[in-house]
Enzyme design. Structure first.
Site, PDB file in Angstrom:
ATOM      1  N   GLU A   1       0.812  -1.202   0.000  1.00 19.28           N
ATOM      2  CA  GLU A   1       0.000   0.000   0.000  1.00 19.28           C
ATOM      3  C   GLU A   1       0.853   1.263   0.000  1.00 19.28           C
ATOM      4  O   GLU A   1       1.922   1.308   0.608  1.00 19.28           O
ATOM      5  CB  GLU A   1      -0.947  -0.017   1.201  1.00 19.28           C
ATOM      6  CG  GLU A   1      -1.954  -1.142   1.035  1.00 19.28           C
ATOM      7  CD  GLU A   1      -2.957  -1.268   2.154  1.00 19.28           C
ATOM      8  OE1 GLU A   1      -4.071  -1.710   1.873  1.00 19.28           O
ATOM      9  OE2 GLU A   1      -2.648  -0.946   3.306  1.00 19.28           O
TER      10      GLU A   1
ATOM     11  N   CYS B   1       6.457  -5.182  15.804  1.00 16.86           N
ATOM     12  CA  CYS B   1       5.996  -4.212  16.806  1.00 16.86           C
ATOM     13  C   CYS B   1       4.555  -4.568  17.185  1.00 16.86           C
ATOM     14  O   CYS B   1       3.724  -4.814  16.305  1.00 16.86           O
ATOM     15  CB  CYS B   1       6.081  -2.789  16.260  1.00 16.86           C
ATOM     16  SG  CYS B   1       7.771  -2.342  15.802  1.00 16.86           S
TER      17      CYS B   1
ATOM     18  N   CYS C   1      -1.488   5.564   9.966  1.00 14.44           N
ATOM     19  CA  CYS C   1      -0.251   4.887  10.406  1.00 14.44           C
ATOM     20  C   CYS C   1      -0.565   3.539  11.017  1.00 14.44           C
ATOM     21  O   CYS C   1      -1.417   3.435  11.892  1.00 14.44           O
ATOM     22  CB  CYS C   1       0.451   5.686  11.506  1.00 14.44           C
ATOM     23  SG  CYS C   1       0.834   7.337  11.072  1.00 14.44           S
TER      24      CYS C   1
ATOM     25  N   SER D   1      11.201   5.535  15.395  1.00 15.78           N
ATOM     26  CA  SER D   1      10.007   5.101  16.124  1.00 15.78           C
ATOM     27  C   SER D   1      10.408   4.746  17.550  1.00 15.78           C
ATOM     28  O   SER D   1      10.810   3.621  17.822  1.00 15.78           O
ATOM     29  CB  SER D   1       9.392   3.891  15.417  1.00 15.78           C
ATOM     30  OG  SER D   1       8.898   4.292  14.162  1.00 15.78           O
ATOM     31  N   LEU D   2      10.290   5.703  18.460  1.00  6.90           N
ATOM     32  CA  LEU D   2      10.751   5.494  19.839  1.00  6.90           C
ATOM     33  C   LEU D   2       9.662   4.807  20.666  1.00  6.90           C
ATOM     34  O   LEU D   2       9.884   3.737  21.214  1.00  6.90           O
ATOM     35  CB  LEU D   2      11.174   6.847  20.433  1.00  6.90           C
ATOM     36  CG  LEU D   2      11.895   6.787  21.773  1.00  6.90           C
ATOM     37  CD1 LEU D   2      13.162   5.951  21.700  1.00  6.90           C
ATOM     38  CD2 LEU D   2      12.220   8.201  22.266  1.00  6.90           C
TER      39      LEU D   2
ATOM     40  N   CYS E   1       6.349  -7.041   7.083  1.00  2.94           N
ATOM     41  CA  CYS E   1       7.419  -6.534   7.953  1.00  2.94           C
ATOM     42  C   CYS E   1       7.782  -7.603   8.968  1.00  2.94           C
ATOM     43  O   CYS E   1       6.915  -8.361   9.397  1.00  2.94           O
ATOM     44  CB  CYS E   1       6.946  -5.272   8.683  1.00  2.94           C
ATOM     45  SG  CYS E   1       8.263  -4.422   9.577  1.00  2.94           S
TER      46      CYS E   1
ATOM     47  N   CYS F   1       1.313  -2.608  15.700  1.00  4.04           N
ATOM     48  CA  CYS F   1       1.272  -2.298  14.264  1.00  4.04           C
ATOM     49  C   CYS F   1       0.610  -3.433  13.489  1.00  4.04           C
ATOM     50  O   CYS F   1       0.991  -4.592  13.642  1.00  4.04           O
ATOM     51  CB  CYS F   1       2.685  -2.071  13.735  1.00  4.04           C
ATOM     52  SG  CYS F   1       2.720  -1.688  11.962  1.00  4.04           S
TER      53      CYS F   1
ATOM     54  N   SER G   1      12.035   6.328   7.989  1.00  7.53           N
ATOM     55  CA  SER G   1      11.593   6.093   9.371  1.00  7.53           C
ATOM     56  C   SER G   1      12.016   4.694   9.781  1.00  7.53           C
ATOM     57  O   SER G   1      11.770   3.730   9.059  1.00  7.53           O
ATOM     58  CB  SER G   1      10.068   6.225   9.447  1.00  7.53           C
ATOM     59  OG  SER G   1       9.606   5.927  10.744  1.00  7.53           O
TER      60      SER G   1
ATOM     61  N   GLY H   1       6.657  -2.066   6.110  1.00  9.18           N
ATOM     62  CA  GLY H   1       8.049  -2.504   6.089  1.00  9.18           C
ATOM     63  C   GLY H   1       8.988  -1.660   6.912  1.00  9.18           C
ATOM     64  O   GLY H   1       8.670  -0.542   7.319  1.00  9.18           O
ATOM     65  N   GLU H   2      10.167  -2.244   7.166  1.00  9.09           N
ATOM     66  CA  GLU H   2      11.235  -1.540   7.887  1.00  9.09           C
ATOM     67  C   GLU H   2      12.279  -1.154   6.829  1.00  9.09           C
ATOM     68  O   GLU H   2      13.024  -2.016   6.332  1.00  9.09           O
ATOM     69  CB  GLU H   2      11.822  -2.464   8.959  1.00  9.09           C
ATOM     70  CG  GLU H   2      13.143  -2.021   9.551  1.00  9.09           C
ATOM     71  CD  GLU H   2      13.157  -0.571  10.043  1.00  9.09           C
ATOM     72  OE1 GLU H   2      12.278  -0.179  10.814  1.00  9.09           O
ATOM     73  OE2 GLU H   2      14.073   0.178   9.626  1.00  9.09           O
TER      74      GLU H   2
ATOM     75  N   ASN I   1      -3.822   4.072  16.027  1.00  6.75           N
ATOM     76  CA  ASN I   1      -4.885   3.708  15.083  1.00  6.75           C
ATOM     77  C   ASN I   1      -5.223   2.244  15.274  1.00  6.75           C
ATOM     78  O   ASN I   1      -4.390   1.377  14.996  1.00  6.75           O
ATOM     79  CB  ASN I   1      -4.431   3.957  13.645  1.00  6.75           C
ATOM     80  CG  ASN I   1      -4.222   5.433  13.400  1.00  6.75           C
ATOM     81  OD1 ASN I   1      -5.104   6.250  13.659  1.00  6.75           O
ATOM     82  ND2 ASN I   1      -3.032   5.788  12.943  1.00  6.75           N
TER      83      ASN I   1
ATOM     84  N   CYS J   1       3.357   8.454   1.418  1.00 12.04           N
ATOM     85  CA  CYS J   1       3.860   7.480   2.395  1.00 12.04           C
ATOM     86  C   CYS J   1       4.055   6.167   1.647  1.00 12.04           C
ATOM     87  O   CYS J   1       3.090   5.566   1.171  1.00 12.04           O
ATOM     88  CB  CYS J   1       2.807   7.375   3.502  1.00 12.04           C
ATOM     89  SG  CYS J   1       3.218   6.194   4.766  1.00 12.04           S
TER      90      CYS J   1
HETATM   91  N1  SAH Z   1       9.133   0.437  10.096  1.00 17.41           N
HETATM   92  C1  SAH Z   1       9.265   1.855  10.126  1.00 17.41           C
HETATM   93  C2  SAH Z   1       8.230   2.613   9.290  1.00 17.41           C
HETATM   94  C3  SAH Z   1       6.805   2.132   9.245  1.00 17.41           C
HETATM   95  S1  SAH Z   1       5.572   2.628  10.361  1.00 17.41           S
HETATM   96  C4  SAH Z   1       9.243   2.353  11.536  1.00 17.41           C
HETATM   97  O1  SAH Z   1       8.989   1.559  12.444  1.00 17.41           O
HETATM   98  O2  SAH Z   1       9.524   3.525  11.775  1.00 17.41           O
HETATM   99  C5  SAH Z   1       5.418   4.360  10.435  1.00 17.41           C
HETATM  100  C6  SAH Z   1       5.061   4.820  11.852  1.00 17.41           C
HETATM  101  O3  SAH Z   1       3.725   4.421  12.243  1.00 17.41           O
HETATM  102  C7  SAH Z   1       5.990   4.227  12.892  1.00 17.41           C
HETATM  103  O4  SAH Z   1       6.372   5.171  13.839  1.00 17.41           O
HETATM  104  C8  SAH Z   1       5.105   3.176  13.513  1.00 17.41           C
HETATM  105  O5  SAH Z   1       5.574   2.798  14.769  1.00 17.41           O
HETATM  106  C9  SAH Z   1       3.768   3.875  13.531  1.00 17.41           C
HETATM  107  N2  SAH Z   1       2.659   2.959  13.766  1.00 17.41           N
HETATM  108  C10 SAH Z   1       2.617   1.631  13.536  1.00 17.41           C
HETATM  109  N3  SAH Z   1       1.419   1.116  13.885  1.00 17.41           N
HETATM  110  C11 SAH Z   1       0.675   2.144  14.337  1.00 17.41           C
HETATM  111  C12 SAH Z   1      -0.670   2.245  14.801  1.00 17.41           C
HETATM  112  N4  SAH Z   1      -1.475   1.195  14.840  1.00 17.41           N
HETATM  113  N5  SAH Z   1      -1.114   3.462  15.160  1.00 17.41           N
HETATM  114  C13 SAH Z   1      -0.311   4.548  15.056  1.00 17.41           C
HETATM  115  N6  SAH Z   1       0.963   4.504  14.614  1.00 17.41           N
HETATM  116  C14 SAH Z   1       1.459   3.314  14.258  1.00 17.41           C
END
Ligand code: SAH
Length: 372
Positions: A99, A123, A346, A226-227, A119, A126, A204, A172-173, A303, A112
């Protein structure tokens, strides 16, 4: 356009950096300036059909048709949100899908993009993680997303491109696909490519420290991290790669990045999960980590997606969290949720990941049934 099935595979020009395209054209026995002409057709005019490249010699065009192709992912579906956000599902390898999301905002348009089918980072908050991992995207598949969006969206009445910013925040990462993401970003920033300024192409990462260090040496795009948690105990739960590269190591790589790149700051993404990481003490811990540093915090309201155990923090909790950061010298903003009516927000990008091998970090490899 698609590559026709041929015995000698044709080169997809969207996968070549400027230097590679130069070499390719010279390899065809042509003058190097032909590469520049081609770049203009490919990236400034979004033309994929060699016959339409009218200032190229006819013989060169015929030769190109034999050895090259301009092939982009195919659009399976397009969804447009009430807020103007647009999501494309793009076909990969027949059954797979990724997507790409376009988010219009006053004065800018952010694309985006995805870097992998699925991925492997796992996490817990996600939805892409639930899909497992299938494969890395190629350079052409990454660049192809920007190319398609530009072709579909075109130019503003004033002559500027509608897509002004690109963020690797789709599926993806990106740093787990370093080999392809770096040349793709280079093509986006090249003035003969998409010519997007280096501050407007953002990678990111969930925190692949060795690749962050390499990135600092080898490119000059913006970096977001992504902290999501202010201490290792909590981050270990939310972002499993933290068990390998804990916060102190991650932040060292961030400050190194800023120094090497002469960058203004790193953006830290922080998803707001009700009762998990959104308490005032978490905000105060975060202040201790980031105060006086070149850092900006972007709070992302969680989300939700089917099956998740998390709940979005209340607007009041997010506001309180942001105030603690701001009042203590840490710049923080809240990301507006966009496109959630079409699951384009996101962490809601799922695409279609069939035939996957799910690699769980910190535990064994689990393979998932192959879907037809
Ligand atoms: N893998 C990369 C980029 C993809 S996600 C990364 O981890 O940075 C882009 C951002 O959306 C990241 O900060 C991720 O942690 C955040 N994200 C993932 N799932 C989410 C959710 N359900 N709600 C809000 N943000 C989310």
């Amino acid at each position: 356009m698609n590559a026709s099935l041929d015995s000698t595979p044709k080169t997809n020009l969207l996968g070549l950096t400027r230097a590679e395209l130069d070499a390719f054209v010279v390899g065809m026995g042509e003058k190097p300036f032909r590469a520049r002409q081609l770049l203009k057709w490919l990236y400034k005019r979004c033309v994929a059909d060699f016959d339409q490249m009218t200032d190229l010699a006819k013989t060169f065009r015929e030769h190109l048709k034999e050895v090259a192709v301009v092939s982009t992912p195919e659009i399976t579906t397009v969804q447009v949100s009430a807020d103007g956000t647009r999501k494309w599902l793009l076909a990969m390898d027949g059954t797979q899908g990724i997507e790409t999301v376009f988010i219009p905002e006053p004065g800018r348009g952010t694309l985006c993009i995805s870097s992998q089918v699925g991925c492997a980072m796992d996490c817990t908050f996600c939805s892409t993680a639930q899909q497992g991992f299938n494969r890395n995207l190629t350079v052409a598949e990454i660049v192809g997303q920007v190319w398609l969006a530009n072709r579909e969206l075109g130019f503003e009445p004033g002559g500027d491109r509608v897509v002004t910013n690109v963020v690797f925040m789709g599926m993806g990462e990106p740093l787990a696909n370093y080999r392809n993401v770096v040349p793709a970003a280079e093509i986006m920033m090249d003035d003969l490519g998409f010519d997007i300024s280096r501050r407007r192409v953002t990678v990111s990462t969930s925190g692949l420290v060795p690749q962050m260090v390499r990135l600092a040496e080898e490119t000059n795009c913006a970096l977001a991290v992504s902290l999501h948690a202010p201490n290792d105990a909590l981050r270990d739960q939310l972002v499993p790669i933290n068990r390998k590269h804990p916060i102190a190591e991650l932040l060292d790589a961030c400050w190194l990045y800023v120094n090497k790149q002469n960058a203004r700051s790193i953006t830290f993404e922080y998803v707001m999960l009700d009762g998990i990481n959104d308490q005032p003490e978490h905000a105060r811990e975060l202040v201790q980590l980031l105060k006086g540093r070149p850092a900006k915090v972007n709070l992302i309201p969680f989300n939700p997606f089917p099956g998740t155990r998390y709940v979005r923090s209340s607007a009041a909790a997010i506001e309180r969290f942001r105030e603690i950061l701001n009042n203590n010298g840490v710049i923080a903003t809240t990301r507006r949720t966009r496109g959630d009516d079409i699951d384009a927000a996101c962490g809601q990008l799922v695409g279609r990941v069939n035939d996957r091998t799910t690699v769980r970090l910190g535990s064994k490899l689990i393979s998932v049934a192959v879907q037809p």
